[in-house]
Write a protein that holds these residues in place. Structure first.
Motif, mmCIF file in Angstrom:
data_model
loop_
_atom_site.group_PDB
_atom_site.id
_atom_site.type_symbol
_atom_site.label_atom_id
_atom_site.label_comp_id
_atom_site.label_asym_id
_atom_site.label_seq_id
_atom_site.Cartn_x
_atom_site.Cartn_y
_atom_site.Cartn_z
ATOM 1 N N LYS A 4 0.822 -1.208 0.000
ATOM 2 C CA LYS A 4 0.000 0.000 0.000
ATOM 3 C C LYS A 4 0.862 1.267 0.000
ATOM 4 O O LYS A 4 1.961 1.289 0.562
ATOM 5 C CB LYS A 4 -0.918 0.023 1.227
ATOM 6 C CG LYS A 4 -1.881 -1.149 1.350
ATOM 7 C CD LYS A 4 -2.742 -0.988 2.601
ATOM 8 C CE LYS A 4 -3.695 -2.156 2.803
ATOM 9 N NZ LYS A 4 -2.994 -3.335 3.375
ATOM 10 N N THR A 240 -9.092 6.768 2.193
ATOM 11 C CA THR A 240 -9.945 5.837 2.932
ATOM 12 C C THR A 240 -9.758 5.918 4.438
ATOM 13 O O THR A 240 -10.319 5.099 5.159
ATOM 14 C CB THR A 240 -9.667 4.390 2.493
ATOM 15 O OG1 THR A 240 -8.325 4.029 2.863
ATOM 16 C CG2 THR A 240 -9.864 4.213 0.997
ATOM 17 N N PHE A 263 -5.580 4.845 -0.524
ATOM 18 C CA PHE A 263 -5.474 4.342 0.845
ATOM 19 C C PHE A 263 -4.951 5.418 1.786
ATOM 20 O O PHE A 263 -4.025 6.166 1.455
ATOM 21 C CB PHE A 263 -4.536 3.133 0.903
ATOM 22 C CG PHE A 263 -4.299 2.642 2.300
ATOM 23 C CD1 PHE A 263 -5.268 1.901 2.961
ATOM 24 C CD2 PHE A 263 -3.124 2.956 2.976
ATOM 25 C CE1 PHE A 263 -5.063 1.467 4.268
ATOM 26 C CE2 PHE A 263 -2.910 2.522 4.274
ATOM 27 C CZ PHE A 263 -3.876 1.774 4.926
ATOM 28 N N LEU A 282 -10.868 -2.712 5.062
ATOM 29 C CA LEU A 282 -10.573 -2.591 3.638
ATOM 30 C C LEU A 282 -9.996 -3.891 3.087
ATOM 31 O O LEU A 282 -10.383 -4.354 2.004
ATOM 32 C CB LEU A 282 -9.583 -1.444 3.413
ATOM 33 C CG LEU A 282 -9.111 -1.237 1.974
ATOM 34 C CD1 LEU A 282 -10.283 -0.859 1.060
ATOM 35 C CD2 LEU A 282 -8.020 -0.168 1.910
ATOM 36 N N ASP A 283 -9.076 -4.505 3.843
ATOM 37 C CA ASP A 283 -8.464 -5.748 3.383
ATOM 38 C C ASP A 283 -9.501 -6.850 3.202
ATOM 39 O O ASP A 283 -9.378 -7.694 2.297
ATOM 40 C CB ASP A 283 -7.390 -6.209 4.377
ATOM 41 C CG ASP A 283 -6.161 -5.314 4.379
ATOM 42 O OD1 ASP A 283 -6.000 -4.517 3.437
ATOM 43 O OD2 ASP A 283 -5.370 -5.405 5.343
ATOM 44 N N TYR A 285 -12.798 -6.385 2.594
ATOM 45 C CA TYR A 285 -13.945 -6.027 1.753
ATOM 46 C C TYR A 285 -13.785 -6.662 0.370
ATOM 47 O O TYR A 285 -12.715 -6.605 -0.229
ATOM 48 C CB TYR A 285 -14.042 -4.500 1.619
ATOM 49 C CG TYR A 285 -15.354 -4.045 1.046
ATOM 50 C CD1 TYR A 285 -16.471 -3.881 1.862
ATOM 51 C CD2 TYR A 285 -15.498 -3.809 -0.314
ATOM 52 C CE1 TYR A 285 -17.686 -3.472 1.333
ATOM 53 C CE2 TYR A 285 -16.711 -3.407 -0.848
ATOM 54 C CZ TYR A 285 -17.803 -3.246 -0.014
ATOM 55 O OH TYR A 285 -19.007 -2.859 -0.534
ATOM 56 N N LEU A 287 -13.522 -6.706 -3.126
ATOM 57 C CA LEU A 287 -13.304 -5.753 -4.205
ATOM 58 C C LEU A 287 -12.751 -6.477 -5.425
ATOM 59 O O LEU A 287 -11.960 -7.423 -5.290
ATOM 60 C CB LEU A 287 -12.291 -4.678 -3.787
ATOM 61 C CG LEU A 287 -12.720 -3.685 -2.711
ATOM 62 C CD1 LEU A 287 -11.514 -2.882 -2.249
ATOM 63 C CD2 LEU A 287 -13.802 -2.751 -3.240
ATOM 64 N N THR A 289 -10.155 -7.177 -8.294
ATOM 65 C CA THR A 289 -8.700 -7.080 -8.184
ATOM 66 C C THR A 289 -8.183 -5.724 -8.657
ATOM 67 O O THR A 289 -7.334 -5.101 -8.003
ATOM 68 C CB THR A 289 -8.033 -8.202 -8.993
ATOM 69 O OG1 THR A 289 -8.467 -9.464 -8.478
ATOM 70 C CG2 THR A 289 -6.518 -8.103 -8.894
ATOM 71 N N THR A 291 -9.781 -2.821 -8.765
ATOM 72 C CA THR A 291 -10.178 -1.762 -7.832
ATOM 73 C C THR A 291 -9.293 -1.776 -6.595
ATOM 74 O O THR A 291 -8.848 -0.731 -6.115
ATOM 75 C CB THR A 291 -11.649 -1.935 -7.432
ATOM 76 O OG1 THR A 291 -12.465 -1.892 -8.603
ATOM 77 C CG2 THR A 291 -12.084 -0.833 -6.470
ATOM 78 N N ARG A 292 -9.036 -2.972 -6.061
ATOM 79 C CA ARG A 292 -8.170 -3.065 -4.882
ATOM 80 C C ARG A 292 -6.768 -2.548 -5.197
ATOM 81 O O ARG A 292 -6.190 -1.796 -4.413
ATOM 82 C CB ARG A 292 -8.097 -4.507 -4.384
ATOM 83 C CG ARG A 292 -7.223 -4.655 -3.135
ATOM 84 C CD ARG A 292 -7.300 -6.043 -2.530
ATOM 85 N NE ARG A 292 -8.651 -6.381 -2.150
ATOM 86 C CZ ARG A 292 -9.260 -5.948 -1.052
ATOM 87 N NH1 ARG A 292 -8.619 -5.116 -0.236
ATOM 88 N NH2 ARG A 292 -10.489 -6.311 -0.776
ATOM 89 N N ARG A 293 -6.236 -2.941 -6.336
ATOM 90 C CA ARG A 293 -4.899 -2.481 -6.720
ATOM 91 C C ARG A 293 -4.859 -0.964 -6.846
ATOM 92 O O ARG A 293 -3.900 -0.315 -6.415
ATOM 93 C CB ARG A 293 -4.509 -3.129 -8.051
ATOM 94 C CG ARG A 293 -3.287 -2.536 -8.737
ATOM 95 C CD ARG A 293 -2.009 -2.888 -8.066
ATOM 96 N NE ARG A 293 -0.876 -2.235 -8.737
ATOM 97 C CZ ARG A 293 0.384 -2.361 -8.383
ATOM 98 N NH1 ARG A 293 0.701 -3.146 -7.373
ATOM 99 N NH2 ARG A 293 1.342 -1.728 -9.033
ATOM 100 N N GLU A 296 -5.057 0.603 -3.240
ATOM 101 C CA GLU A 296 -3.884 0.341 -2.415
ATOM 102 C C GLU A 296 -2.639 1.066 -2.922
ATOM 103 O O GLU A 296 -1.819 1.505 -2.120
ATOM 104 C CB GLU A 296 -3.630 -1.158 -2.324
ATOM 105 C CG GLU A 296 -4.695 -1.880 -1.502
ATOM 106 C CD GLU A 296 -4.360 -3.339 -1.271
ATOM 107 O OE1 GLU A 296 -3.416 -3.859 -1.918
ATOM 108 O OE2 GLU A 296 -5.032 -3.962 -0.426
#
Length: 313
Positions: A4, A240, A263, A282-283, A285, A287, A289, A291-293, A296
């Motif tokens: 992150k 976030t 983040f 957040l970890d 939730y 999401l 891949t 969107t998470r990338r 973060e």
């Protein structure tokens, strides 16, 4: 391996701690313990590869203009030293000695040209003057010229707080929302499109109440343009910090433009275990891949490209 990029992480130089203590500042929350080593330890715990350090509220409300300017210079030089030592782990959003505009412009020049800062942090209001106020137009113009990334952080709003409720529990959300509305209402985003504003704490109330706000907030000419207002508000960036809950995160993701959520931990000012709690939320939730990338690190890499090639860990 930590991945992150944290765009909402604070630092507390000893000189700044003494500056606040000297004037009896409390602000509803004791100034927490902080050190570079503790920051690196917490970053590893939260899975953070790099933190962009910024000074928290209240900024520099005590002392004459010379004292304030000197303190701003000191904290920026201190953080720049941390960045020089660990450019892979730390960045800097420089602090400006507002409300003195001339001093703020001088420090902005120093922060970029001498310290190579990654951006700046501005409080939503300073002595009751909110971002977007025409008195700050020269500052906005210079930030635009430098294509600045600006973290908008809440401060104590003018007026009394609710007895027994810490100002950072709810009033901070209002303060950020007020600043965002004022920036849009006064056309700052249209006149200075190269500034990238990151609204702390998911933009306060803005995503959740955006349609109500857009339909009731007139522009400078007195007219209400709901669609334009919504477009401009959704073009902000959002972090976030204290926001990644199963209730607030869906609203934020539905409102913000793709790639505009980043983040943030708010460590060490996120009291008790809140940095850990919301990072874990957040970890966990579900999401996509991509969107998470993006949240973060991808969105931060876009705003702060030097981190895209930094070796982290």
């Amino acid at each position: 391996m930590p991945e992150k990029i944290d765009v909402h992480a604070h630092y507390i130089p000893n000189a700044y701690r003494h500056y606040l203590d000297e004037h009896g500042y409390f602000g509803g929350q004791a100034t927490p313990a902080w050190s570079p080593d503790a920051a690196l330890e917490k970053m590893d715990e939260l899975g953070v590869a790099a933190s962009v350090l910024s000074l928290a509220r209240p900024g520099f409300p005590f002392g004459d203009a010379d004292r304030v300017a000197a303190m701003a210079r000191h904290v920026n030089e201190y953080a720049a030293g941390l960045v020089r030592d660990r450019p892979d782990r730390f960045g800097l959003f420089a602090a400006l000695p507002l409300p003195d505009l001339a001093s703020a412009l001088r420090e902005l020049e120093h922060a970029y040209d001498a310290l190579s800062c990654d951006g700046v942090i501005l409080l939503a209001n300073c002595a009751g003057v909110y971002l977007g106020d025409p008195s700050l137009d020269d500052l906005m113009a210079e930030l635009d010229r430098r294509e600045a990334v600006v973290l908008v952080h809440p401060n104590t709003p003018p007026g009394p707080s609710l007895t027994g409720v810490p100002v950072f529990a709810a009033d901070f959300l209002l303060d950020t929302t007020r600043a965002a509305l004022n920036l849009v209402r006064h056309g700052v985003l249209r006149r200075h499109p190269r500034i990238r504003f990151i609204l702390a704490h998911g933009g306060g109330f803005l995503p959740y109440a955006s349609h109500r706000i857009a339909g009731l907030t007139p522009g400078e000419d007195g007219s209400v343009d709901r669609d334009r207002f919504l477009r401009e508000c959704s073009a902000f960036y959002f972090d976030t910090a204290l926001t990644a809950s199963p209730y607030s995160l869906p609203s934020l993701l539905a409102f913000a433009e793709p790639g505009h959520v980043l983040f943030g931990s708010d460590w060490p000012f996120a009291s008790l275990d809140n940095s850990e709690h919301f990072t874990a939320e957040l970890d966990a939730y579900p999401l996509p891949t991509g969107t998470r990338r993006s949240i973060e690190r991808g969105a931060a890499e876009s705003l702060l490209p030097r981190f895209a090639s930094a070796e982290t860990g």
